[in-house]
Design a protein around this motif. Structure first.
Motif, mmCIF file in Angstrom:
data_model
loop_
_atom_site.group_PDB
_atom_site.id
_atom_site.type_symbol
_atom_site.label_atom_id
_atom_site.label_comp_id
_atom_site.label_asym_id
_atom_site.label_seq_id
_atom_site.Cartn_x
_atom_site.Cartn_y
_atom_site.Cartn_z
ATOM 1 N N VAL A 1 -0.244 -4.052 -15.390
ATOM 2 C CA VAL A 1 -0.747 -4.456 -13.912
ATOM 3 C C VAL A 1 -0.268 -3.112 -12.879
ATOM 4 O O VAL A 1 -0.966 -2.750 -12.006
ATOM 5 N N LEU A 2 0.732 -2.528 -13.140
ATOM 6 C CA LEU A 2 1.414 -1.244 -12.250
ATOM 7 C C LEU A 2 0.266 -0.181 -12.194
ATOM 8 O O LEU A 2 -0.083 0.690 -11.515
ATOM 9 N N CYS A 3 0.040 -0.001 -13.810
ATOM 10 C CA CYS A 3 -1.006 1.042 -13.902
ATOM 11 C C CYS A 3 -2.305 0.814 -13.458
ATOM 12 O O CYS A 3 -2.953 1.656 -13.098
ATOM 13 N N LEU A 4 -2.929 -0.470 -13.526
ATOM 14 C CA LEU A 4 -3.987 -0.652 -12.813
ATOM 15 C C LEU A 4 -4.036 -0.405 -11.356
ATOM 16 O O LEU A 4 -5.033 0.187 -10.760
ATOM 17 N N PHE A 5 -2.919 -0.843 -10.731
ATOM 18 C CA PHE A 5 -2.895 -0.506 -9.485
ATOM 19 C C PHE A 5 -2.794 0.911 -9.082
ATOM 20 O O PHE A 5 -3.557 1.364 -8.042
ATOM 21 N N ALA A 6 -1.964 1.877 -9.661
ATOM 22 C CA ALA A 6 -1.962 3.164 -9.537
ATOM 23 C C ALA A 6 -3.489 3.957 -9.713
ATOM 24 O O ALA A 6 -3.971 4.681 -9.132
ATOM 25 N N ILE A 7 -4.086 3.189 -10.729
ATOM 26 C CA ILE A 7 -5.645 3.763 -10.858
ATOM 27 C C ILE A 7 -6.442 3.337 -9.927
ATOM 28 O O ILE A 7 -7.219 4.500 -9.529
ATOM 29 N N GLY A 8 -6.128 2.214 -9.131
ATOM 30 C CA GLY A 8 -7.089 1.684 -8.114
ATOM 31 C C GLY A 8 -6.732 2.758 -7.063
ATOM 32 O O GLY A 8 -7.792 3.337 -6.325
ATOM 33 N N VAL B 1 -7.608 4.195 1.844
ATOM 34 C CA VAL B 1 -6.668 4.229 0.797
ATOM 35 C C VAL B 1 -5.228 3.722 1.155
ATOM 36 O O VAL B 1 -4.574 3.013 0.922
ATOM 37 N N THR B 2 -5.031 4.382 2.516
ATOM 38 C CA THR B 2 -3.837 3.723 3.047
ATOM 39 C C THR B 2 -3.783 1.994 3.446
ATOM 40 O O THR B 2 -2.772 1.399 3.013
ATOM 41 N N ARG B 3 -5.099 1.554 3.705
ATOM 42 C CA ARG B 3 -4.862 0.039 3.722
ATOM 43 C C ARG B 3 -5.112 -0.568 2.085
ATOM 44 O O ARG B 3 -3.907 -1.601 2.096
ATOM 45 N N GLN B 4 -5.580 0.073 1.229
ATOM 46 C CA GLN B 4 -5.453 -0.300 -0.104
ATOM 47 C C GLN B 4 -3.768 -0.352 -0.405
ATOM 48 O O GLN B 4 -3.435 -1.102 -1.367
ATOM 49 N N ALA B 5 -3.181 0.660 -0.153
ATOM 50 C CA ALA B 5 -1.648 0.710 -0.541
ATOM 51 C C ALA B 5 -0.852 -0.422 0.101
ATOM 52 O O ALA B 5 0.090 -0.958 -0.489
ATOM 53 N N VAL B 6 -1.283 -0.695 1.463
ATOM 54 C CA VAL B 6 -0.699 -1.835 1.989
ATOM 55 C C VAL B 6 -0.906 -2.906 1.347
ATOM 56 O O VAL B 6 -0.019 -3.956 1.042
ATOM 57 N N LEU C 1 -5.748 6.009 -7.263
ATOM 58 C CA LEU C 1 -6.109 7.207 -7.568
ATOM 59 C C LEU C 1 -7.938 7.284 -7.329
ATOM 60 O O LEU C 1 -8.250 8.234 -6.718
ATOM 61 N N LEU C 2 -8.574 6.388 -7.882
ATOM 62 C CA LEU C 2 -9.899 6.084 -7.555
ATOM 63 C C LEU C 2 -10.417 6.213 -6.359
ATOM 64 O O LEU C 2 -11.356 6.506 -5.751
ATOM 65 N N GLY C 3 -9.603 5.211 -5.366
ATOM 66 C CA GLY C 3 -9.764 5.029 -3.902
ATOM 67 C C GLY C 3 -9.945 6.397 -3.192
ATOM 68 O O GLY C 3 -10.302 6.524 -2.179
ATOM 69 N N LEU C 4 -8.767 7.355 -3.707
ATOM 70 C CA LEU C 4 -8.866 8.526 -3.048
ATOM 71 C C LEU C 4 -10.270 9.290 -2.745
ATOM 72 O O LEU C 4 -10.339 9.945 -2.187
ATOM 73 N N ALA C 5 -10.754 9.183 -4.121
ATOM 74 C CA ALA C 5 -12.287 9.577 -4.212
ATOM 75 C C ALA C 5 -13.208 8.852 -3.656
ATOM 76 O O ALA C 5 -14.255 9.555 -2.923
ATOM 77 N N ALA C 6 -13.218 7.483 -4.084
ATOM 78 C CA ALA C 6 -14.522 6.813 -3.711
ATOM 79 C C ALA C 6 -14.488 6.330 -2.149
ATOM 80 O O ALA C 6 -15.776 6.068 -1.572
ATOM 81 N N SER C 7 -13.315 6.199 -1.540
ATOM 82 C CA SER C 7 -13.364 5.725 -0.251
ATOM 83 C C SER C 7 -13.504 6.539 1.082
ATOM 84 O O SER C 7 -13.724 6.303 2.118
ATOM 85 N N VAL C 8 -13.214 8.220 0.711
ATOM 86 C CA VAL C 8 -13.487 8.883 1.755
ATOM 87 C C VAL C 8 -14.819 9.254 2.280
ATOM 88 O O VAL C 8 -15.023 9.110 3.620
ATOM 89 N N PRO C 9 -15.663 9.144 1.415
ATOM 90 C CA PRO C 9 -17.368 9.041 2.255
ATOM 91 C C PRO C 9 -17.504 7.934 3.194
ATOM 92 O O PRO C 9 -18.075 8.023 4.201
ATOM 93 N N LEU C 10 -16.986 6.802 2.792
ATOM 94 C CA LEU C 10 -17.307 5.716 3.660
ATOM 95 C C LEU C 10 -16.326 5.807 4.720
ATOM 96 O O LEU C 10 -16.832 5.479 6.080
ATOM 97 N N ALA C 11 -15.287 6.241 4.760
ATOM 98 C CA ALA C 11 -14.339 6.747 5.901
ATOM 99 C C ALA C 11 -15.062 7.664 6.848
ATOM 100 O O ALA C 11 -15.073 7.414 8.198
ATOM 101 N N GLU C 12 -15.667 8.648 6.518
ATOM 102 C CA GLU C 12 -16.260 9.621 7.179
ATOM 103 C C GLU C 12 -17.645 8.965 7.925
ATOM 104 O O GLU C 12 -17.798 9.168 9.016
#
Length: 387
Positions: free
Chosen positions: A33-40, A63-68, A42-53
């Protein structure tokens, strides 16, 4: 490795709660489970930046919200995993009634955010998808009914569970949310099978589900559009499925490189429903296989531990939670590779979303609690007491 060879140490009365939890919990599933969250993340760093822009937000806002959200989900998972089957049952039943009331009220107080399905409850500062919380609580409540029916003089729990399932499925279809409705029906079928249902009855229920699918196709434009898109021979490259398919093909075995993917700029749901397409494009088949292995580890180890469980509720509910968790991941990835029609279902602990991550934490917390090693006595002792 000691646990893998010799098994975890059963609980001993009087032990401090945290050392007892650590000795009895499935640490391999916890690590997965911890590995899946870490992968999430990692992928969020790439996938969510365009949406934020696109939304004029800081680059790592999502990504920050996902961490919370993830921290909250993991904390909930840890707290629930400390509990016993009786406490899990109580939480599940109370949570089920609360979530059912909210889901039933969604047609009047919910919103669709322009996606054609009223699944969310807007709180102003955030939104909640009640059906995500309904699933684990539904499994616990229905498992309680089925377990109670196995007691001498017990209620007709299996019949009651069928009525509850039918009501929940109809509410979800009314949103419409056919994906969650299918997952609820599947979970009930698995638990019903474990509780001792005849195969003929399960086949009849499966037939009713198929008939319901045909009825939904003829009466729901939303459902028919997704089925037609799945069955068409050619995939429109300008649709989400088209972008996802192309990204997976471009990724190959080892991916195009970290941050080099392009699908995240085209897919509006790259950080949620199609996060696996981002993983496949940037990290390749290797990352996808690693994600699949992590989900398989959780499901397989949970089911193996439940084989030794003699508490009917723990066995039935644990099986339902494990199978629902694995099948949800399977559906999400199946949609991305066009093996299944689009259903709008997240990838547990990997996709962005507060409701998804926290609800996954509740489900896996229940699963970890129900699969903890408990002193249950020898089978011969149980048989001798029943005489």
């Amino acid at each position: 490795m000691t646990e893998m060879v010799f098994g975890a140490t059963p609980m001993r009365a009087g032990d401090p709660i945290l050392p007892r939890w650590w000795r009895t919990v499935d640490r391999w599933s916890l690590f997965a489970v911890l590995c899946l969250f870490a992968i999430g993340l990692l992928l969020g760093l790439a996938a969510s930046v365009p949406l934020a822009e696109k939304n004029n937000l800081p680059p790592f806002y999502y990504v920050t919200r996902q961490a919370v959200f993830g921290a909250a989900g993991l904390m909930v998972m840890f707290v629930i995993s400390l509990l016993g089957p009786r406490q899990i049952r109580r939480i599940g039943v109370i949570g089920f009634f609360v979530s059912v009331l909210v889901v039933a009220a969604l047609p009047f107080i919910g919103t669709d955010f322009g996606k054609g399905a009223t699944r969310w409850l807007s709180l102003g500062f955030a939104s909640v998808q009640p059906s995500e919380f309904l699933k684990p609580c539904f499994i616990a409540a229905v498992a309680w009914c089925m377990a109670a029916s196995q007691e001498v003089g017990g209620p007709p729990g299996k019949a009651i569970s069928f009525g509850i399932t039918a009501a929940v499925v109809m509410m979800l279809v009314g949103q419409p949310d056919f994906g969650q409705a299918s997952l609820v029906l599947f979970s009930w079928g698995v638990m019903f099978f474990v509780a001792g249902a005849p195969m003929a009855l399960l086949a009849g229920v499966a037939g009713l589900a198929v008939a319901g699918g045909f009825l939904a196709y003829g009466s729901s434009e939303h459902f028919a559009r997704r089925i037609d898109g799945f069955l068409t021979a050619e995939v429109d490259p300008r649709t989400q499925l088209g972008y996802a398919t192309n990204a997976i093909q471009e990724g190959g075995f080892f991916g195009v490189g970290v941050g080099e993917g392009t699908v995240k700029w085209s897919l509006p749901d790259a950080h949620t429903d199609f996060i696996i397409a981002v993983a496949a494009e940037e990290y390749g088949l290797v990352m996808v296989l690693a994600i699949i292995a992590l989900y398989a580890t959780i499901v397989f180890r949970s089911l193996m531990r439940l084989l030794r469980e003699r508490d009917p509720f723990a066995r039935i509910a644990g099986t339902g939670l494990a199978c629902a968790f694995g099948v949800q991941a399977l559906i999400n990835m199946g949609v991305a590779v066009r093996l299944l029609p689009a259903k709008g279902m997240t990838l547990p602990f990997v996709s962005y979303g507060g409701s998804s991550v926290v609800a996954s934490g509740i489900a896996v917390g229940m699963l970890l609690a129900l699969t903890r090693h408990r002193a249950q006595g020898e089978m011969s002792d149980i048989l001798s007491r029943s005489r």
